[in-house]
Design a protein around this motif. Structure first.
Motif, PDB file in Angstrom:
ATOM      1  N   LEU A  96      32.423   1.796  38.301  1.00 12.11           N
ATOM      2  CA  LEU A  96      31.476   1.143  37.400  1.00 12.11           C
ATOM      3  C   LEU A  96      32.176   0.182  36.441  1.00 12.11           C
ATOM      4  O   LEU A  96      31.636  -0.869  36.094  1.00 12.11           O
ATOM      5  CB  LEU A  96      30.707   2.194  36.594  1.00 12.11           C
ATOM      6  CG  LEU A  96      29.731   3.083  37.357  1.00 12.11           C
ATOM      7  CD1 LEU A  96      29.234   4.202  36.456  1.00 12.11           C
ATOM      8  CD2 LEU A  96      28.563   2.281  37.902  1.00 12.11           C
ATOM      9  N   ILE A  99      34.309  -3.960  37.387  1.00 10.41           N
ATOM     10  CA  ILE A  99      33.419  -4.984  37.925  1.00 10.41           C
ATOM     11  C   ILE A  99      33.860  -6.342  37.394  1.00 10.41           C
ATOM     12  O   ILE A  99      34.231  -6.471  36.222  1.00 10.41           O
ATOM     13  CB  ILE A  99      31.954  -4.714  37.502  1.00 10.41           C
ATOM     14  CG1 ILE A  99      31.484  -3.349  38.013  1.00 10.41           C
ATOM     15  CG2 ILE A  99      31.028  -5.805  38.011  1.00 10.41           C
ATOM     16  CD1 ILE A  99      31.402  -3.232  39.504  1.00 10.41           C
ATOM     17  N   HIS A 118      22.956  -2.279  35.566  1.00 11.43           N
ATOM     18  CA  HIS A 118      23.502  -1.050  36.150  1.00 11.43           C
ATOM     19  C   HIS A 118      22.971  -0.843  37.565  1.00 11.43           C
ATOM     20  O   HIS A 118      23.725  -0.491  38.482  1.00 11.43           O
ATOM     21  CB  HIS A 118      23.136   0.156  35.285  1.00 11.43           C
ATOM     22  CG  HIS A 118      23.881   0.215  33.988  1.00 11.43           C
ATOM     23  ND1 HIS A 118      25.189  -0.196  33.856  1.00 11.43           N
ATOM     24  CD2 HIS A 118      23.500   0.651  32.761  1.00 11.43           C
ATOM     25  CE1 HIS A 118      25.585  -0.015  32.613  1.00 11.43           C
ATOM     26  NE2 HIS A 118      24.578   0.489  31.920  1.00 11.43           N
ATOM     27  N   ARG A 122      26.363  -3.078  38.789  1.00 14.45           N
ATOM     28  CA  ARG A 122      27.440  -2.092  38.665  1.00 14.45           C
ATOM     29  C   ARG A 122      27.394  -1.035  39.770  1.00 14.45           C
ATOM     30  O   ARG A 122      28.404  -0.767  40.419  1.00 14.45           O
ATOM     31  CB  ARG A 122      27.383  -1.401  37.304  1.00 14.45           C
ATOM     32  CG  ARG A 122      27.820  -2.268  36.130  1.00 14.45           C
ATOM     33  CD  ARG A 122      28.002  -1.434  34.884  1.00 14.45           C
ATOM     34  NE  ARG A 122      28.306  -2.237  33.716  1.00 14.45           N
ATOM     35  CZ  ARG A 122      29.527  -2.641  33.380  1.00 14.45           C
ATOM     36  NH1 ARG A 122      30.557  -2.292  34.140  1.00 14.45           N
ATOM     37  NH2 ARG A 122      29.719  -3.371  32.296  1.00 14.45           N
TER      38      ARG A 122
END
Length: 204
Positions: A96, A99, A118, A122
């Motif tokens: 996560l 990135i 997200h 991500r």
């Protein structure tokens, strides 16, 4: 000689133990990994605790459950979960966090909110690292589930230990071979799931 019915029953108990524990570990680890993105203190606590538990020998983790929770299925789930958390939390957090910042900037530029970033940026980019952690945790859970037979969890560990205690090779193999096959199944099943959910996945 162990009967087929006994082997099938033990295998089913083993599958339930491993997959329930793995599901709980995933449900705890992934939100913790997301939350750790926003709090360095939480990241520090989570990673330190996970590393600490991972440093303790598996048999010691299983043994300490007896004075704390007694024997049976529940202590076995807790013992396995404690060992399975680290690879999922750590890999998911790394996936996560690592990135490309330009992707985040672009997503914010086109008006995506944090939840959408997200969900669409991500998480898909974190899938390879996350699934690597889940597969490792699943194989680890499968092996520790054998040890938890010592505290009454049932499963294939009972057959394996019966074979070891009685110096009976056929009994030992009757428990060990299904356990090995389950480890392969865990790896293949999560690899297939990764392929299904990862955009643009290519098998190497």
């Amino acid at each position: 000689m162990v009967g087929l019915e006994t082997i099938l029953e033990a295998t089913w108990e083993h599958i339930i133990l491993v997959y329930i524990t793995l599901s709980i570990s995933i449900a705890i680890s992934i939100p913790l990994a997301f939350a750790s993105l926003y709090s360095r203190k939480l990241e520090f606590v989570v990673m330190k605790f996970a590393n600490l538990v991972q440093a303790v020998p598996s048999f010691a983790v299983v043994a300490i459950m007896v004075p704390l929770l007694g024997i049976g299925f529940t202590p076995a789930v807790v013992a396995i979960m404690l060992r399975a958390l680290l690879p999922i939390v750590k890999n998911t957090y790394i996936g996560l966090k690592n990135i490309d910042p330009s992707l985040i900037d672009y997503a914010q530029g086109v008006g995506l909110n944090q939840w959408q970033i997200h969900r669409y940026i991500r998480l898909p980019n974190a899938y390879p690292a996350m699934f690597a952690g889940i597969k490792f945790a699943g194989i680890l859970a499968n092996s520790i589930a054998v040890l938890t037979a010592f505290i009454g969890s049932g499963g294939l560990g009972e057959i394996i230990f019966q074979g070891l205690i009685g110096y009976n090779t056929s009994t030992l193999l009757a428990g060990a071979i299904p356990a090995i096959m389950l480890a392969i199944l865990i790896d293949r099943s999560f690899s297939a799931l990764e392929k299904m959910v990862t955009p643009g996945y290519r098998k190497v």
